[in-house]
Design a protein around this motif. Structure first.
Motif, PDB file in Angstrom:
ATOM      1  N   PRO A 133       0.816  -1.217   0.000  1.00 34.58           N
ATOM      2  CA  PRO A 133       0.000   0.000   0.000  1.00 34.58           C
ATOM      3  C   PRO A 133       0.851   1.268   0.000  1.00 34.58           C
ATOM      4  CG  PRO A 133      -0.040  -1.021   2.167  1.00 34.58           C
ATOM      5  CD  PRO A 133       0.730  -1.935   1.269  1.00 34.58           C
ATOM      6  N   VAL A 134       0.755   2.031  -1.072  1.00 32.77           N
ATOM      7  CA  VAL A 134       1.407   3.337  -1.182  1.00 32.77           C
ATOM      8  C   VAL A 134       0.401   4.313  -1.778  1.00 32.77           C
ATOM      9  CG1 VAL A 134       3.736   2.382  -1.456  1.00 32.77           C
ATOM     10  CG2 VAL A 134       2.380   2.894  -3.479  1.00 32.77           C
ATOM     11  N   GLY A 135       0.705   5.583  -1.679  1.00 31.35           N
ATOM     12  CA  GLY A 135      -0.175   6.609  -2.223  1.00 31.35           C
ATOM     13  C   GLY A 135      -1.034   7.231  -1.136  1.00 31.35           C
ATOM     14  N   ASP A 136      -1.971   8.032  -1.558  1.00 30.89           N
ATOM     15  CA  ASP A 136      -2.853   8.747  -0.647  1.00 30.89           C
ATOM     16  C   ASP A 136      -3.694   7.746   0.155  1.00 30.89           C
ATOM     17  OD1 ASP A 136      -4.736  10.371   0.617  1.00 30.89           O
ATOM     18  OD2 ASP A 136      -5.000  11.654  -1.132  1.00 30.89           O
ATOM     19  N   PRO A 137      -3.638   7.793   1.485  1.00 25.97           N
ATOM     20  CA  PRO A 137      -4.423   6.862   2.304  1.00 25.97           C
ATOM     21  C   PRO A 137      -5.926   6.940   2.047  1.00 25.97           C
ATOM     22  CG  PRO A 137      -2.820   8.021   3.661  1.00 25.97           C
ATOM     23  CD  PRO A 137      -2.794   8.661   2.309  1.00 25.97           C
ATOM     24  N   VAL A 138      -6.399   8.050   1.512  1.00 24.21           N
ATOM     25  CA  VAL A 138      -7.825   8.204   1.221  1.00 24.21           C
ATOM     26  C   VAL A 138      -8.301   7.136   0.230  1.00 24.21           C
ATOM     27  CG1 VAL A 138      -9.529   9.767   0.168  1.00 24.21           C
ATOM     28  CG2 VAL A 138      -7.819  10.655   1.757  1.00 24.21           C
ATOM     29  N   ILE A 139      -7.426   6.713  -0.655  1.00 17.90           N
ATOM     30  CA  ILE A 139      -7.777   5.681  -1.636  1.00 17.90           C
ATOM     31  C   ILE A 139      -8.303   4.433  -0.937  1.00 17.90           C
ATOM     32  CG2 ILE A 139      -6.846   4.098  -3.385  1.00 17.90           C
ATOM     33  CD1 ILE A 139      -4.674   6.200  -3.882  1.00 17.90           C
ATOM     34  N   TYR A 140      -7.719   4.088   0.189  1.00 21.31           N
ATOM     35  CA  TYR A 140      -8.024   2.836   0.872  1.00 21.31           C
ATOM     36  C   TYR A 140      -9.282   2.917   1.732  1.00 21.31           C
ATOM     37  CZ  TYR A 140      -3.443   1.666  -0.877  1.00 21.31           C
ATOM     38  OH  TYR A 140      -2.378   1.419  -1.719  1.00 21.31           O
ATOM     39  N   LYS A 141      -9.850   4.102   1.888  1.00 23.75           N
ATOM     40  CA  LYS A 141     -11.062   4.274   2.703  1.00 23.75           C
ATOM     41  C   LYS A 141     -12.260   3.538   2.104  1.00 23.75           C
ATOM     42  CE  LYS A 141      -9.399   7.490   5.619  1.00 23.75           C
ATOM     43  NZ  LYS A 141      -8.723   6.928   6.737  1.00 23.75           N
ATOM     44  N   GLN A 142     -12.253   3.295   0.815  1.00 26.25           N
ATOM     45  CA  GLN A 142     -13.378   2.622   0.167  1.00 26.25           C
ATOM     46  C   GLN A 142     -13.379   1.107   0.402  1.00 26.25           C
ATOM     47  OE1 GLN A 142     -13.024   2.531  -4.236  1.00 26.25           O
ATOM     48  NE2 GLN A 142     -11.101   3.603  -3.842  1.00 26.25           N
ATOM     49  N   PHE A 143     -12.306   0.589   0.981  1.00 19.51           N
ATOM     50  CA  PHE A 143     -12.184  -0.846   1.233  1.00 19.51           C
ATOM     51  C   PHE A 143     -12.367  -1.139   2.722  1.00 19.51           C
ATOM     52  CE2 PHE A 143      -9.396   0.113  -2.400  1.00 19.51           C
ATOM     53  CZ  PHE A 143     -10.042  -0.652  -3.359  1.00 19.51           C
ATOM     54  N   ASN A 144     -12.654  -2.393   3.032  1.00 21.94           N
ATOM     55  CA  ASN A 144     -12.681  -2.828   4.426  1.00 21.94           C
ATOM     56  C   ASN A 144     -11.288  -2.682   5.012  1.00 21.94           C
ATOM     57  OD1 ASN A 144     -15.395  -3.606   4.300  1.00 21.94           O
ATOM     58  ND2 ASN A 144     -14.864  -5.629   3.556  1.00 21.94           N
ATOM     59  N   LYS A 145     -11.214  -2.585   6.333  1.00 28.40           N
ATOM     60  CA  LYS A 145      -9.896  -2.519   6.964  1.00 28.40           C
ATOM     61  C   LYS A 145      -9.149  -3.818   6.642  1.00 28.40           C
ATOM     62  CE  LYS A 145     -11.518  -4.239  11.360  1.00 28.40           C
ATOM     63  NZ  LYS A 145     -11.668  -4.060  12.765  1.00 28.40           N
ATOM     64  N   PRO A 146      -7.842  -3.742   6.538  1.00 33.53           N
ATOM     65  CA  PRO A 146      -7.081  -4.925   6.128  1.00 33.53           C
ATOM     66  C   PRO A 146      -6.976  -5.975   7.229  1.00 33.53           C
ATOM     67  CG  PRO A 146      -5.590  -3.134   6.638  1.00 33.53           C
ATOM     68  CD  PRO A 146      -6.987  -2.576   6.733  1.00 33.53           C
ATOM     69  N   ASP A 147      -7.102  -7.223   6.817  1.00 35.59           N
ATOM     70  CA  ASP A 147      -6.807  -8.339   7.712  1.00 35.59           C
ATOM     71  C   ASP A 147      -5.327  -8.681   7.635  1.00 35.59           C
ATOM     72  OD1 ASP A 147      -9.586  -9.166   8.589  1.00 35.59           O
ATOM     73  OD2 ASP A 147      -9.816  -9.216   6.411  1.00 35.59           O
ATOM     74  N   LEU A 148      -4.748  -8.467   6.458  1.00 38.40           N
ATOM     75  CA  LEU A 148      -3.339  -8.762   6.211  1.00 38.40           C
ATOM     76  C   LEU A 148      -2.766  -7.647   5.338  1.00 38.40           C
ATOM     77  CD1 LEU A 148      -0.882 -10.780   6.214  1.00 38.40           C
ATOM     78  CD2 LEU A 148      -1.864 -11.729   4.118  1.00 38.40           C
ATOM     79  N   ILE A 149      -1.542  -7.220   5.651  1.00 37.96           N
ATOM     80  CA  ILE A 149      -0.815  -6.285   4.804  1.00 37.96           C
ATOM     81  C   ILE A 149       0.476  -6.977   4.395  1.00 37.96           C
ATOM     82  CG2 ILE A 149       0.389  -4.078   4.677  1.00 37.96           C
ATOM     83  CD1 ILE A 149      -1.692  -2.975   6.628  1.00 37.96           C
ATOM     84  N   LEU A 150       0.651  -7.114   3.080  1.00 39.83           N
ATOM     85  CA  LEU A 150       1.835  -7.754   2.522  1.00 39.83           C
ATOM     86  C   LEU A 150       2.723  -6.677   1.906  1.00 39.83           C
ATOM     87  CD1 LEU A 150       3.503 -10.163   1.433  1.00 39.83           C
ATOM     88  CD2 LEU A 150       1.958 -10.197  -0.533  1.00 39.83           C
ATOM     89  N   ILE A 151       3.942  -6.593   2.393  1.00 40.99           N
ATOM     90  CA  ILE A 151       4.938  -5.689   1.832  1.00 40.99           C
ATOM     91  C   ILE A 151       5.973  -6.571   1.138  1.00 40.99           C
ATOM     92  CG2 ILE A 151       6.642  -3.885   2.292  1.00 40.99           C
ATOM     93  CD1 ILE A 151       3.775  -3.054   3.059  1.00 40.99           C
ATOM     94  N   THR A 152       6.125  -6.417  -0.179  1.00 42.48           N
ATOM     95  CA  THR A 152       7.020  -7.310  -0.915  1.00 42.48           C
ATOM     96  C   THR A 152       8.491  -6.951  -0.729  1.00 42.48           C
ATOM     97  OG1 THR A 152       6.782  -6.008  -2.948  1.00 42.48           O
ATOM     98  CG2 THR A 152       5.278  -7.879  -2.633  1.00 42.48           C
ATOM     99  N   HIS A 153       8.802  -5.656  -0.640  1.00 44.38           N
ATOM    100  CA  HIS A 153      10.160  -5.215  -0.323  1.00 44.38           C
ATOM    101  C   HIS A 153      10.135  -3.745   0.080  1.00 44.38           C
ATOM    102  CE1 HIS A 153       9.843  -4.521  -4.696  1.00 44.38           C
ATOM    103  NE2 HIS A 153      10.747  -3.578  -4.555  1.00 44.38           N
TER     104      HIS A 153
END
Length: 101
Positions: free
Chosen positions: A55-75
């Motif tokens: 997840p990168v970019g404006d956090p507002v983008i993610y407001k339309q989704f449910n809160k995350p159960d898992l966050i995967l950062i590849t690197h």
């Protein structure tokens, strides 16, 4: 003039923070819905879970989704990991899967 408008429109589209069209993949355990955000960032909804990937970019983008159960950062590059984005999303109860660095 038309070329100038086309170029400006394409640049604006390329750098926009809007979510692209959802893709759906059928699985034996229900549909996997994939929402591309930008570059490597996307949100998956599957089997009652919401997964944020890079997840990168404006956090507002993610407001339309449910809160995350898992966050995967590849690197840890800035186009895959943003402390500002992570601080702006509701990730308090999420599990993180991250590289050691």
């Amino acid at each position: 003039m038309k070329i100038r408008i086309l170029i400006i429109s394409l640049v604006a589209l390329f750098f926009s923070e809007s979510v692209l069209a959802q893709q759906v993949w059928s699985t034996n355990q229900g549909d996997l819905k994939i929402y591309p955000i930008r570059h490597a960032s996307m949100v998956w909804e599957w089997n009652g879970k919401t997964i944020y990937i890079d997840p990168v970019g404006d956090p507002v983008i993610y407001k339309q989704f449910n809160k995350p159960d898992l966050i995967l950062i590849t690197h840890s590059h800035g186009d895959h990991l943003s402390a500002i984005t992570l601080a702006g999303i509701n990730a308090v109860e999420a599990e993180f899967l991250v590289p050691q660095d």
